[in-house]
Every structure is written in structure tokens, then in C-alpha cells.
Design an enzyme around this catalytic site. Structure first.
Site, PDB file in Angstrom:
ATOM      1  N   LYS A 141     -19.810  -5.087  48.803  1.00 20.09           N
ATOM      2  CA  LYS A 141     -19.955  -5.996  49.935  1.00 20.09           C
ATOM      3  C   LYS A 141     -18.768  -5.904  50.890  1.00 20.09           C
ATOM      4  O   LYS A 141     -18.879  -6.219  52.062  1.00 20.09           O
ATOM      5  CB  LYS A 141     -20.132  -7.431  49.423  1.00 20.09           C
ATOM      6  N   ARG A 142     -17.631  -5.441  50.388  1.00 22.57           N
ATOM      7  CA  ARG A 142     -16.449  -5.307  51.234  1.00 22.57           C
ATOM      8  C   ARG A 142     -16.578  -4.124  52.180  1.00 22.57           C
ATOM      9  O   ARG A 142     -16.134  -4.168  53.316  1.00 22.57           O
ATOM     10  CB  ARG A 142     -15.205  -5.144  50.352  1.00 22.57           C
TER      11      ARG A 142
END
Length: 508
Positions: A259-260
Site C-alpha cells: 500500500k505504500r
């Protein structure tokens, strides 16, 4: 103490996400393959929430897991929200379940209390790294009473519990996807934290046993933990499940999707961007599974969950980590959008048009009728439902509020005014003031409009068709790219069309 496993007529599989943030696309990926096999074999699919990581716990995350998996149609037979014979299905509600297993391991000598402080453990790891030694717990606490350990440095009054890993533990195991697998030797893993919560390694073994899980399907990052789990099964006298380690989803640079780094790792992102759930399910299957082979030997990449489940075979799962190809997903989503029935397509557009400010609440009958007409123009032109917003918006804005985008205005040729004058003249008589005089709306249709404009601009002005209508498109839609021009004019009606053409002409 050994609790007998759950009984089931067919296999029992589970997915066990942690509610520590927005649901990861990997949760859907794992759920899909678990569910496909469970449905094929007439088994059960269980959703279990592994919420023992209280430091990262997020209260709304669990509900998001429920919502996104339901959106995808990946429904479960047992879980926190639907109940089941082996409730509770949240680990935080099962804390009393784990303690007897820990006590048994302690009594057998297969586990021991560790009183080392985090600072002492950090120093130990740094020393091992400096000396280029294998990192792992050095067993300072093993075999020592609390009093004996307290006389040494780095003592914590609140201990954890570690399993005692034999040096001769079997590191090979059979994987349904990968065959025989070698895993690295584990160190003495913590199984009960100082706060009384079990670690993943103990809880997953106890829960899978008590819930009768027959097949554990998870990501390949857990391969190194499998020997620990098999050892716990052996120490507790339990029968282990079969294991299948799915390949990790990867970014284009082959790094693990996160998700980063990639918004597509967040499962809710696909909803926000307007991907169809059936297209995403199809795409996730193709990431690790080959296309459907037909009787004539041809391959088919577009298939339903039912078709995927019916033909599912673990031996066909590709163990190589797939690249998350967004272009492929965009194409596949477009295929599914074009296959929607008109009414279904229109209904799916509504939430995006409301969120985008195109519509305010439920549309009136008149608005709905216009939307259906516009939807028919754009259904073959968009790759996601979100892409509909700028295409539909010009049809629901007041004529005097339509803004011509800067790029559309900048793209106008020097003869744009002459083109607009010719269009206005061809679409209606001109009065003394030079304004378009409205004629009858009854003969206002795309075919008539196109014929009149081609005669006036392409034939009359000698402008090639591909360059002829840019000013008209900008005037009517406010954009360089729009739905088909003549059909758009028909939907807008003669009054709006003429008003918009005149407004742009007056601004030049």
C-alpha cells in the site's frame, strides 16, 4: 489438552486478515483461491479475523474487510458477522483458548519463559550481525528460573513464552503448489507475548486445528514459518492441514506489492476507481492461473468465478510471483463494462456521478432518461466507471455554466469562429441580430445534424472531416474528448446545442 477438530463433509478453508488498515488486495486474492477450491469440493469457507496485533489494530478495518469481500462476491460460510459452530471468529475473543496449549508446551518442556528486555535482544542481534553469525535467540533464559535469570542483565519482570525448537527439526514439507519445499531453520519463536496475546504462530495453529481447517492457503512469505507450525502440531499431538503457498503479487519492478508503493494494493481503491468486481475477480485468478482451455485448444481469458471454481486444480497454479499488470486489468474491465445490460450499466454509473457532483441524489425521471441515452454513447468508450464522470457531466450542466477547458480552447484553430458560424447557419435560420433561430425539435436527430454539418463545413468550407468539428466539440462538451458529437447534440436538444455554439463563438 487436545480439542478434537471440527468435522465437515468436505474440506474447510479459511482466510484470516488482520484489521490493521485498509484491506489489502492480497486478502481478495487469497480468498478467491480458497473459495474456489472450497466450492468445487463442496466444503466450507471461513473468515477469521486475526486481531492480536493490538498496536496496529484499526477499528474500522474489519468492517472494510467485510464490505470489500462482499462487493467482490467472495462470501463465507462462517465468520464474525455470520457466526458458525466454532465461534468466536476473532482471535481477541479467543484468548482463553490459547493458554491451555501454552501451558501444555511448558509442562512438556517444549516451551520456556523468556525474560529478556527488548534492549537486550537488540544488542544480541547487533552483536550477531557484527560477528556475521546467524541471527536468532541465544537461549539465555532457557533452563533458568525467574530468580536465576533476574540476577543477569537485561531482565524484564514480564516474560514472553518461546517454543524450544530442536536442532534436528524437519525443514522439508510438501506444498500443494510447489511440491517438496526446503525452509530455513527457525529460532526459538515467541508464541505468547508479554501482554498475554498469542503470536501469529501459536494462534494460527490452535485456531486452524479447533476450526477443523484442512487446507491452509496463504502467501509464499509464510514458507519460512511453516516448519515452526508443523513443529507445534507435532508437539501438541495434532494433525496438520495441507499447505499451499500462493505466489506473491508484485509491482512492475518485481517488488512485493504494498500500500505504500502502489495504490492498487488497497482493495478499496478498485471500488473508488470504478472497476467492476467481476472483472477484478477474473483478473486476480489470471495472475496465478492459466486461461481456460477450450475443447478446440484455444485459450479464453474472460471467465466467471463459477467456471474458475469448476475447473480449479492446484497443480495449475503458477508459483512464480505475477506482475500486477494494470493495463491488463483495464482491458479486462472494459470487456466486462461492454457486456453489461444497459440498465445495469446505468445503475452502476449512478454512485460515481453522485460523488462527482454530476447528479444530486437520485435522478428524476427526466434525468434518468437522459442518462440512459448518454450511457449508451459511452459504454464502449470507458475502461472504468469513474471515467464516465467527465463524459457525462456536460449533459447535466446548465448551458450558461458550461466551462470550456483550457486545453480544448487552446486547441482551436484560427478558423474556429468561421466553423462555428457555418454550424449555426446550417442548424437553424439566422435572424437580423445574427442569432440562431430555433426551429422544430422534431427533426433534431444525429443523422440530420451530421448531414447538415458535413455539408456546411466539410463540403462548404473544404475542411477535412477529422479537423472540421473540433470547435463544435469544445462548444458542446467543453472538452477536447467527448462522446460522439452528433448523438450528443441530439441528446442535448436544439436549444442547448445552439446556445452552447453561440457562447463559444461570442467568446472568441
Amino acid at each position: 489438552m487436545t480439542i478434537p477438530p471440527a468435522e465437515s463433509a468436505g474440506p474447510r478453508l479459511r482466510v484470516a486478515p488482520s484489521p490493521t488498515g485498509d484491506p489489502h488486495v492480497g486478502t481478495a486474492y487469497m480468498s478467491l483461491f480458497n473459495l474456489a477450491f472450497a466450492r468445487q469440493q463442496g466444503g466450507r469457507f471461513i473468515l477469521r479475523i486475526e486481531d492480536t496485533d493490538r498496536a496496529r489494530f484499526r477499528e474500522d478495518s474489519e468492517e472494510q474487510v467485510f464490505d470489500t469481500l462482499h462487493w467482490l462476491g467472495l462470501t463465507w460460510d462462517e465468520g464474525p458477522d455470520v457466526g458458525g459452530p466454532y465461534a468466536p471468529y476473532r482471535q481477541s475473543e479467543r484468548l482463553d483458548t490459547y493458554r491451555p496449549y501454552v501451558d501444555r508446551l511448558l509442562e512438556q518442556g517444549d516451551a520456556y519463559h523468556c525474560y529478556c528486555t527488548p534492549e537486550r535482544l537488540q544488542e544480541m542481534r547487533e552483536r550477531q550481525q557484527r560477528l556475521k553469525q546467524p541471527t536468532g535467540y541465544d537461549r539465555l533464559c532457557h533452563g533458568k528460573s525467574r530468580e536465576e535469570r533476574a540476577r543477569l542483565d537485561g531482565f524484564s519482570d514480564t516474560p514472553v513464552v518461546r517454543m524450544l525448537v530442536p536442532t534436528d527439526v524437519e525443514l522439508r514439507f510438501t506444498d500443494l503448489i510447489r511440491g517438496d519445499v526446503n525452509a530455513p531453520h527457525p529460532d526459538d519463536q515467541v508464541i505468547l507475548k508479554a501482554d498475554g496475546f498469542p503470536t501469529y504462530h501459536l494462534a494460527v495453529v490452535v485456531d486452524d486445528h479447533e476450526m477443523g481447517i484442512t487446507h491452509v492457503v496463504r502467501g509464499e512469505e509464510w514458507i519460512s514459518s511453516t516448519p515452526k507450525h508443523l513443529l507445534l502440531y507435532r508437539m501438541l499431538g495434532l494433525t496438520p492441514p495441507a499447505f499451499a503457498h500462493m505466489p506473491l503479487l508484485r509491482n512492475e519492478d518485481k517488488s512485493k506489492i504494498s500500500k505504500r508503493k502502489n495504490p492498487a494494493a488497497r482493495l478499496t481503491w478498485f471500488q473508488e476507481e470504478g472497476y467492476l468486481p467481476e472483472a477484478l475477480v477474473n483478473f486476480l485468478a489470471l495472475l496465478a492461473y492459466p486461461p481456460m482451455t477450450e475443447t478446440d485448444g484455444s485459450d479464453r481469458e474472460v471467465f466467471t468465478f463459477g467456471e474458475f471454481s469448476d475447473r480449479f486444480d492446484w497443480s495449475k497454479v503458477n508459483p512464480v510471483g505475477p506482475i500486477f499488470d494494470m493495463k491488463k486489468l483495464q482491458w479486462l474491465n472494459g470487456v466486462y463494462i461492454r457486456e453489461l445490460e444497459p440498465g445495469d450499466f446505468t445503475a452502476r454509473l449512478l454512485p460515481f456521478l453522485e460523488d462527482g457532483g454530476v447528479l444530486s441524489g437520485a435522478p428524476s425521471l427526466g434525468e434518468l432518461g437522459r442518462l440512459k441515452d448518454v450511457a449508451a454513447l459511452i459504454q464502449t468508450r470507458i475502461g472504468t466507471l469513474l471515467e464516465s464522470v467527465p463524459l457525462v457531466a456536460p449533459f447535466f450542466v446548465a448551458d450558461d455554466a458550461l466551462v470550456v477547458a483550457e486545453d480544448a480552447r487552446a486547441g482551436l484553430a484560427d478558423n474556429a469562429g468561421e466553423v462555428l458560424d457555418a454550424a449555426l447557419a446550417s442548424l437553424g435560420p439566422i435572424d437580423d441580430a445574427g442569432r440562431g433561430v430555433l426551429g422544430s425539435e422534431s427533426d433534431w436527430n444525429g443523422v440530420v445534424i451530421e448531414a447538415a454539418l458535413r455539408e456546411a463545413i466539410v463540403d462548404g468550407m473544404g475542411i477535412k472531416a477529422r479537423f472540421a468539428f473540433g470547435p463544435l466539440r469544445a462548444a458542446v462538451s467543453g472538452a477536447r474528448i467527448s462522446p460522439p458529437l452528433f448523438e450528443s447534440m441530439e441528446i442535448l436538444g436544439k436549444h442547448s446545442t445552439m446556445t452552447r455554439l453561440r457562447r463559444l463563438r461570442d467568446s472568441l
